[in-house]
Design a protein around this motif. Structure first.
Motif, short mmCIF file in Angstrom:
data_model
loop_
_atom_site.label_atom_id
_atom_site.label_comp_id
_atom_site.label_asym_id
_atom_site.label_seq_id
_atom_site.Cartn_x
_atom_site.Cartn_y
_atom_site.Cartn_z
N MET A 3 -0.84 -26.44 -18.85
CA MET A 3 -0.64 -25.52 -17.73
C MET A 3 -0.75 -26.28 -16.42
N ILE A 4 0.21 -26.09 -15.54
CA ILE A 4 0.17 -26.66 -14.20
C ILE A 4 -0.33 -25.59 -13.25
N ALA A 5 -1.49 -25.82 -12.67
CA ALA A 5 -2.08 -24.85 -11.75
C ALA A 5 -2.76 -25.60 -10.62
N ASP A 6 -2.93 -24.92 -9.51
CA ASP A 6 -3.55 -25.53 -8.33
C ASP A 6 -4.35 -24.46 -7.60
N ILE A 44 0.18 -20.99 -10.01
CA ILE A 44 0.39 -21.42 -11.39
C ILE A 44 1.86 -21.79 -11.50
N GLY A 45 2.10 -23.05 -11.88
CA GLY A 45 3.46 -23.55 -11.77
C GLY A 45 3.86 -23.57 -10.30
N GLU A 46 4.96 -22.97 -9.99
CA GLU A 46 5.41 -22.87 -8.59
C GLU A 46 5.18 -21.48 -8.02
N ARG A 62 -12.70 -31.34 -7.86
CA ARG A 62 -12.18 -32.71 -7.72
C ARG A 62 -12.97 -33.46 -6.66
N GLU A 82 -10.72 -29.85 -12.83
CA GLU A 82 -9.91 -30.78 -12.03
C GLU A 82 -8.72 -30.09 -11.38
N LEU A 83 -8.42 -28.86 -11.77
CA LEU A 83 -7.34 -28.11 -11.12
C LEU A 83 -7.81 -27.38 -9.87
N VAL A 108 -9.87 -22.39 -16.38
CA VAL A 108 -9.00 -23.49 -15.95
C VAL A 108 -9.86 -24.75 -15.87
#
Length: 264
Positions: free
Chosen positions: A1-4, A15-17, A111, A105-106, A102
């Protein structure tokens, strides 16, 4: 999963874009507290206290459930999961509360903490250049005061106060690394501003005095000490610490200020 998830400044969550940040204030508080405690259980009492303090409405628990449902709908949309199953796994209901599952590190906050700890260890090991890079990287994650655009109850208020101290400690360590690397002239402008913002913070004043002394401005360094001492005595009734006294004495006798004097 790409999340920020970003908390060190304005709240951001994607999440994603796809932006999953709710517009309403209270759901934002819920998401912020869950992200601060990413991977941990956040109890219902903690969440309701954050949202309403001691003046809980009768519908507090039901309203909280509604906010969680709103967050899950946004997460489902981002995940392309109309069933909502994945969203319930990501924002999970657990015994007594909720957990945002999650990886830490996301979340920029976590971080930053990890980088600061690595920088601290590197500095203690004498790896000054590596420490400086790690601490510069950690501090670069801040984009302003934590959660500047989110209302804060007791829980988030405590977290923000704690992180302000963490940031100040990291800044102190980064400046120490830069001093060890001989960057005293580059630090003067920054330390001038920091000591004005933190007029009673002895470590920053000690670092400022050392930078000034190494830049050939010992008289100014002694004046910094005089002003700090006058303010401490006037506002707290206390004399400067033994560390500050040692730095002051070293400057008076023209000591070259080896690393052993720095902040010890």
């Amino acid at each position: 999963m790409i999340a920020d998830f970003r908390l060190l400044g304005q709240l951001r969550a994607a999440i994603g874009e796809v932006d999953v940040l709710p517009a309403a204030a209270k759901p934002r508080q819920v998401l912020a507290l869950l992200a601060v405690r990413a991977g941990q259980i956040v109890t219902v009492p903690m969440l309701t206290e954050e949202l309403w303090g001691e003046q809980l409405p009768r519908s507090a628990v039901t309203t909280l459930q509604t906010y969680v449902l709103q967050l899950r709908r946004r997460i489902s949309t981002a995940l392309g999961d109309p069933s909502g199953v994945a969203a319930k796994e990501l924002l999970a209901t657990v015994h007594g509360g909720y957990r945002l599952l999650v990886p830490p590190e996301l979340v920029d906050l976590h971080r930053a903490r990890a980088l600061i700890e690595r920088g601290r260890r590197a500095l203690a090991a004498g790896e000054d250049r590596a420490a400086g890079l790690l601490l510069h990287q950690a501090l670069g994650l801040w984009d302003g005061p934590m959660l500047v655009d989110v209302p804060k109850g007791r829980q988030l208020g405590i977290e923000c106060l704690s992180l302000a101290e963490v940031r100040l400690g990291a800044l102190e360590l980064r400046i120490e690394a830069d001093l060890r690397l001989g960057r005293h002239a580059e630090l003067l402008g920054e330390l001038t501003a920091l000591t004005a913002e933190q007029p009673l913070y002895e470590t920053l004043h000690a670092q400022y005095m050392i930078a000034l002394h190494r830049a050939g401005r010992s008289g100014t360094a002694l004046e910094v000490f005089r002003r700090l001492r006058a303010r401490l005595v006037d506002e707290t009734g206390l004399e400067p610490s033994a560390r500050m006294q040692r730095v002051h004495q070293a400057i008076l006798v023209g000591h070259p200020m080896p690393e052993s004097v720095l902040l010890r």
